[in-house]
Design a protein around this motif. Structure first.
Motif, PDB file in Angstrom:
ATOM      1  N   LEU A  19     -11.432  -1.492   5.941  1.00  0.00           N
ATOM      2  CA  LEU A  19     -10.316  -1.023   6.755  1.00  0.00           C
ATOM      3  C   LEU A  19      -9.496  -2.348   7.100  1.00  0.00           C
ATOM      4  O   LEU A  19      -8.022  -2.352   7.123  1.00  0.00           O
ATOM      5  CB  LEU A  19     -10.835  -0.423   8.146  1.00  0.00           C
ATOM      6  CG  LEU A  19     -11.139   1.151   7.946  1.00  0.00           C
ATOM      7  CD1 LEU A  19     -11.850   1.271   9.184  1.00  0.00           C
ATOM      8  CD2 LEU A  19     -10.156   2.034   7.608  1.00  0.00           C
ATOM      9  N   ARG A  25      -5.506  -1.037   1.489  1.00  0.00           N
ATOM     10  CA  ARG A  25      -5.144  -0.078   2.412  1.00  0.00           C
ATOM     11  C   ARG A  25      -3.709   0.434   1.980  1.00  0.00           C
ATOM     12  O   ARG A  25      -3.537   1.409   1.706  1.00  0.00           O
ATOM     13  CB  ARG A  25      -4.713  -0.407   3.907  1.00  0.00           C
ATOM     14  CG  ARG A  25      -5.889  -0.650   4.619  1.00  0.00           C
ATOM     15  CD  ARG A  25      -6.921   0.624   4.978  1.00  0.00           C
ATOM     16  NE  ARG A  25      -5.879   1.471   6.111  1.00  0.00           N
ATOM     17  CZ  ARG A  25      -5.959   1.301   7.340  1.00  0.00           C
ATOM     18  NH1 ARG A  25      -6.686   0.280   7.929  1.00  0.00           N
ATOM     19  NH2 ARG A  25      -5.551   2.175   8.137  1.00  0.00           N
ATOM     20  N   ARG A 333      -8.325   5.702   3.756  1.00  0.00           N
ATOM     21  CA  ARG A 333      -8.425   4.270   4.435  1.00  0.00           C
ATOM     22  C   ARG A 333      -9.408   3.638   4.168  1.00  0.00           C
ATOM     23  O   ARG A 333      -9.271   2.485   4.041  1.00  0.00           O
ATOM     24  CB  ARG A 333      -8.334   4.657   6.053  1.00  0.00           C
ATOM     25  CG  ARG A 333      -6.868   5.351   6.350  1.00  0.00           C
ATOM     26  CD  ARG A 333      -6.918   5.953   7.685  1.00  0.00           C
ATOM     27  NE  ARG A 333      -5.672   6.655   7.842  1.00  0.00           N
ATOM     28  CZ  ARG A 333      -4.994   7.985   7.310  1.00  0.00           C
ATOM     29  NH1 ARG A 333      -5.995   8.387   6.698  1.00  0.00           N
ATOM     30  NH2 ARG A 333      -3.949   8.284   7.638  1.00  0.00           N
ATOM     31  N   THR A 334     -10.460   4.308   3.591  1.00  0.00           N
ATOM     32  CA  THR A 334     -11.639   3.111   3.305  1.00  0.00           C
ATOM     33  C   THR A 334     -11.825   2.807   2.051  1.00  0.00           C
ATOM     34  O   THR A 334     -12.405   1.895   1.598  1.00  0.00           O
ATOM     35  CB  THR A 334     -12.994   3.786   3.965  1.00  0.00           C
ATOM     36  OG1 THR A 334     -13.106   4.897   3.055  1.00  0.00           O
ATOM     37  CG2 THR A 334     -12.940   4.009   5.336  1.00  0.00           C
TER      38      THR A 334
END
Lengths: 496, 265
Positions: A19, A25, A333-334
């Motif tokens: 993150l 991202r 997101r990860t």
């Protein structure tokens, strides 16, 4: 040359690191957003999409229920058409079979069609250990391999890289393993693809042995099907003399007709295309055309374990389209590396524990919890795998695996207490009176009416580190109900 | 029709104003809603964390509390989803393990559970509930109401009929806010990353109020909005639908929020 997922931390820790990677991202939000849009558009044009979904799910479900018969039928058909069928219980057996075939032909390299199952068993590393180079020929897999990197997406394994990063990898690494990237390489996608084409061509023309997976294996004809976008797979499937295909046993379907709904579902769900660009099919050996020695390795590696799980077996319907990854707010997101497996995202969160079993590895046990259970994956899945249902089921298996622990985890103690409190309204009301008292005390700190609590110690800190928490009200709903006779005697003051 | 309110454990303990708003709203619409005292929790926190055995007492108290009613209404898409989709699972496992063998039949025999917007639109057949709320509002469809229950446009239709209310579009509305029950604690970093994007979209709308049908999700999004001192407050759908000219006058007079006894979230 390639990385390894062995020794990955549990999901929450790996995710925390991912993150913080701003480039990752940005790349992922952009890429998944684009694919989501394309998928939604082409799925939206199919009026009877839900019917096709049901048909696709039924085809796979039926094949799984008759798996033993279909596999024997497949073996018979393949053998009759001149292929050699091998059975592998696990990764080690499959790797030994493929390595043995390569060694029998005294080659020091093989070319590879993009294949998830060979990543699952770590075939490249096994071949490398025997001095045999395995060249990935799918563009994205090539990027991952050249970069000494790990795949982070089922369909687009280099989704975490942008084109500037790809240019750097090509310039730095291509020369070490073959034809160098041309001088003056730019980050234009067409230029990068051109460099990869030149680099791969010499490998295609030289290789004696190719390795592939298969998207579908048709039991009654003994036909294998590979679905790809670039044509590089077809080069591997047609040019070399020897072809070895490693096929998970769940890839079998009964007949050609049954492939129909699956071939309609797959491209729209995965690349957002109406029809798949390169669909290669082959049936054993065709004299004078294509590979003259054909091997098929039928692999279990945990699939019968998954099949034995009544709730979890639906995961074996998966056709590896990646729609669930692209719509998953956690994956977006990860990224994929945080899942510690070649199968990331929602499907990875259920498939890994199903294949490997729960209660063995804490990293694997952390995966069913890597979801907010928002349900976007189930909605997108072309073969209707109820991923949230399987996630919750696997969570219960993880918990059940710890029921005999000598020292129970704090969480287990908390849920036991909660279960007890929720068994009776009187017990719950008593708890609420404590909370209301806390609200009275906490709400008056410093002589002013506070509205939110400060930072909490212990596990509560996981909430308050980033989020305010309201001060508990001084009166619970059930107390309000009693005091006001169910709201019939409330006054204006109650409305605050 | 005998209608029971399932207030939910979160609302009972943390947001009693939402429960009171449902009572006020339903009474106004001529429904004499009852609050069965034996109710506790739907069991979802236990089930979704994998503690199925620990959910048995909650499911048992649920079926006992609501037996004999014609309908259960709840201001939570998530808890309605749990009652509809998870109770049978918990009961079956309990029976398989020789615990509470009567639970399977009791769950099957229970009254239907409706999320508030479903009850209003489908059962009562109303979209204009006579509410007045002169504010700019944006609506977040919570995942379980959207995908597990399929409430669809019902909450929007209810909001669009509220006098004085201006509804503005929330970008990326169908994306999860990142709450996810114990996910918010077990994977706090990912949960917050998801919440940060939701909060950004909420703030982009310029709305003064974020409304949703689940206070647990609002506790998460609202907790971040509050931490940012964003000046955006969160309210449950029930509280807006319960608001009238009278409650708004009280609000203006006292400078406090109408119907949100839980205070800031």
């Amino acid at each position: 040359m390639s990385g390894t997922f062995v020794g990955m931390p549990k999901f929450p820790g790996a995710a925390r690191e991912a993150l913080a990677d701003t480039q990752l991202r940005y790349n992922l939000a952009h890429a998944t957003g684009t694919i989501r849009g394309k998928r939604a558009a082409v799925v939206g044009e199919v009026e009877n999409w839900e019917e096709v979904r049901l048909a696709g799910a039924a085809v796979k479900e039926r094949a799984l229920l008759e798996l033993d018969q279909r596999l024997m039928q497949l073996e018979g058909a393949l053998t009759a058409r001149g292929a050699t069928v091998h059975w592998a219980r696990d990764a080690a057996e499959a790797n030994a079979i493929v390595t043995g075939i390569a060694q029998a032909h005294a080659v020091d390299e093989v070319v590879k069609v993009k294949s998830m199952v060979t990543q699952e068993i770590g075939l490249n590393e096994a071949l490398e250990a025997e001095g045999i180079a395995a060249w990935e020929t799918d563009l994205a897999e090539l990027i991952v391999q050249l970069g000494g990197d790990l795949p982070s997406h089922i369909l687009v394994p280099a989704i975490h890289r942008n084109r500037a990063e790809v240019r750097e990898i090509f310039l730095r690494e291509m020369a070490k393993v073959g034809r160098p990237a041309p001088a003056g390489l730019t980050d234009e996608p067409a230029v990068l693809a051109g460099a990869a084409r030149e680099h791969l061509r010499e490998k295609f023309l030289r290789a004696k042995v190719a390795v592939s997976g298969a998207n579908f294996a048709i039991a009654d004809s003994g036909t294998l099907v590979v679905v790809e976008s670039e044509g590089n797979g077809r080069m591997c499937l047609t040019l070399p003399e020897v072809l070895v295909s490693v096929v998970g046993i769940e890839k079998v379907v009964s007949t050609w007709d049954e492939v129909d709904p699956l071939l309609r579902l797959l491209p729209r769900s995965s690349t957002g295309e109406r029809m798949n660009p390169y669909t290669s099919t082959w049936t054993g050996v065709t004299p004078g055309d294509g590979p003259q020695e054909v091997h098929v390795v039928l692999l279990d590696n945990g699939r019968t374990r998954a099949l034995a799980d009544e709730v979890g077996r639906q995961a074996l319907r998966c056709i590896r389209c990646s729609a669930c990854l692209n719509v998953c707010p956690v994956y977006e997101r990860t990224g994929g590396h945080a899942y510690g497996s070649v199968y990331p995202g929602p499907i990875g969160a259920i498939l890994n524990p199903l294949l490997k079993g729960t209660g063995v590895d804490e990293q694997v046990d952390s995966l069913p919890y890597a979801s907010s259970l928002c349900g976007a994956c189930f909605e997108a899945c072309p073969v209707r795998i109820d991923i949230p249902e399987v996630l919750v089921h696997l969570r219960s298996k993880v918990v059940d695996g710890h029921r005999d622990d000598r020292i129970p985890k704090p969480e287990a103690v908390a849920f036991k207490a909660a279960g007890w409190a929720f068994g009776s309204a009187e017990r719950l009301a008593a708890g609420e009176r404590v909370s209301g008292l806390a609200g009275k005390v906490l709400g008056r700190r410093g002589g002013r009416k506070a509205q939110v609590l400060g930072r909490l110690p212990g596990p509560g800190g996981a909430w308050t580190d980033a989020r305010d928490l309201p001060v508990p009200p001084t009166e619970s709903f059930r107390e309000w109900w009693e005091r006001t006779d169910g709201g019939r005697e409330e006054d204006d003051d109650d409305r605050t | 029709m005998r209608v029971a309110l399932m207030v939910t454990c979160v609302n009972d303990a943390m947001f009693p104003g939402t429960g009171a708003a449902v009572v006020r709203l339903l009474r106004r619409l001529g429904v004499d809603v009852d609050f069965p005292r034996g109710q506790t929790c739907c069991g979802q926190p236990m089930v979704n964390t994998g503690y199925l055995d620990e959910a048995v007492p909650a499911v048992r108290s649920f079926v006992d509390a609501f037996a004999g009613y014609d309908a259960v209404v709840t201001p939570s898409g998530s808890c309605a989803g749990s009652a509809r989709h998870q109770h049978a699972l918990v009961a079956k496992r309990a029976a398989d393990n020789g615990k509470d063998p009567g639970l399977v039949d009791a769950v099957a025999a229970g009254p239907p559970t409706y999320e508030l917007s479903e009850f209003l639109v489908d059962v009562l057949g109303v979209t204009d509930v006579g509410a007045y709320f002169p504010h700019t509002v944006t609506y977040h469809p919570t995942c379980h109401s959207l995908r597990m229950l399929g409430v669809g446009e019902r909450p929007r239709r209810l909001l669009e009929s509220v006098r004085g209310l201006r509804l503005v579009e929330l970008p990326g509305a169908d994306q999860c806010c990142g709450f996810g029950g114990t996910f918010a604690l077990k994977n706090a970093d990912t949960s917050v990353a998801m919440g940060a994007d939701k909060v950004r979209h909420v703030r982009e709308t310029g709305a003064e109020v974020l409304v949703a049908g689940d206070n647990s999700c609002l506790m998460h999004i609202g907790g971040m909005l509050s931490r940012q001192r964003s000046g955006v407050r969160v309210m449950h759908l029930a509280e807006i639908l319960a608001s009238t000219e009278a409650t708004t006058a009280v609000e203006n007079e006292t400078g406090r929020e109408a119907g949100s006894a839980g205070g800031a979230r």
